[in-house]
Design a protein around this motif. Structure first.
Motif, mmCIF file in Angstrom:
data_model
loop_
_atom_site.group_PDB
_atom_site.id
_atom_site.type_symbol
_atom_site.label_atom_id
_atom_site.label_comp_id
_atom_site.label_asym_id
_atom_site.label_seq_id
_atom_site.Cartn_x
_atom_site.Cartn_y
_atom_site.Cartn_z
ATOM 1 N N ASN A 32 4.302 0.982 12.562
ATOM 2 C CA ASN A 32 2.871 0.725 12.399
ATOM 3 C C ASN A 32 2.119 2.011 12.053
ATOM 4 O O ASN A 32 1.132 2.371 12.685
ATOM 5 C CB ASN A 32 2.277 0.064 13.652
ATOM 6 C CG ASN A 32 0.920 -0.559 13.380
ATOM 7 O OD1 ASN A 32 0.523 -0.766 12.231
ATOM 8 N ND2 ASN A 32 0.184 -0.848 14.439
ATOM 9 N N ILE A 60 3.626 -9.179 6.698
ATOM 10 C CA ILE A 60 2.491 -9.159 7.620
ATOM 11 C C ILE A 60 1.568 -10.330 7.279
ATOM 12 O O ILE A 60 1.373 -10.642 6.108
ATOM 13 C CB ILE A 60 1.773 -7.796 7.573
ATOM 14 C CG1 ILE A 60 0.785 -7.648 8.706
ATOM 15 C CG2 ILE A 60 1.136 -7.533 6.235
ATOM 16 C CD1 ILE A 60 0.309 -6.236 8.936
ATOM 17 N N HIS A 110 -0.546 -4.838 14.390
ATOM 18 C CA HIS A 110 0.466 -4.925 13.335
ATOM 19 C C HIS A 110 0.143 -4.096 12.100
ATOM 20 O O HIS A 110 0.996 -3.954 11.229
ATOM 21 C CB HIS A 110 0.626 -6.374 12.865
ATOM 22 C CG HIS A 110 0.908 -7.336 13.959
ATOM 23 N ND1 HIS A 110 2.107 -7.379 14.627
ATOM 24 C CD2 HIS A 110 0.126 -8.282 14.528
ATOM 25 C CE1 HIS A 110 2.062 -8.318 15.553
ATOM 26 N NE2 HIS A 110 0.874 -8.870 15.507
#
Length: 166
Positions: A32, A60, A110
């Motif tokens: 990340n 994602i 995320h």
């Protein structure tokens, strides 16, 4: 042979958007790491916004609705080069005039990204990239709030939309 998306080289930046170095997209996602991305909002002449649903294999926000043709800025690429590449790859349109709207920092569990947001006008026709986009259509921007109540919308898109005058 072109790199797979996981092998693409991505520039990593700090909280001030200063380059720290280069790594692969897979390492960036696994750790990340803070990176750069471009977002292009595509409006038609009547002011409707083109939205699209992301494929379920996206790394994602899979299956989420998105308000922008967007992508990670590759190492050695400018925000504008990335933006033009993304509208060409994802929507199949070229020869658009980009207008810079604003830069924004976005972070969640995320995704950590410095984004540059552009807009352009296009009527299409669009050739949607099947690896990235399931479907898409124009909506009046006021309908996005209704969509958000019924379907998942990428959170960075929600943040971008909150800064627009709708």
């Amino acid at each position: 042979m072109p790199a797979t998306p996981d092998q693409e080289l991505i520039e990593i930046v700090d909280q001030e958007n200063i380059s720290l170095g280069v790594t692969t997209r897979s390492v960036m996602r696994q750790q990340n790491l803070l990176h750069r991305a471009s977002y292009v909002l595509v409006f038609n002449r009547t002011g409707e916004l083109f939205i699209h649903q992301r494929t379920l294999n996206k790394d994602i926000y899979p299956g989420y609705w998105d308000i922008a043709a967007s992508g990670v800025v590759l190492a050695g690429e400018t925000y504008q080069e990335c933006a033009l590449r993304e509208v060409r790859e994802e929507l199949g349109i070229g020869d658009v005039r980009l207008r810079h709207l604003f830069d924004q920092y976005y972070e969640d569990s995320h995704n950590r990204v410095w984004g540059r947001v552009y807009c352009c006008t296009s009527e299409g026709p669009f050739i949607l990239q099947p690896e990235e986009i399931t479907r898409g259509h124009f909506i009046h921007p006021s309908q996005l709030r209704i969509l958000q109540q019924k379907e998942p919308v990428t959170p960075d898109s929600v943040m971008i939309f909150s800064r627009l005058p709708y």
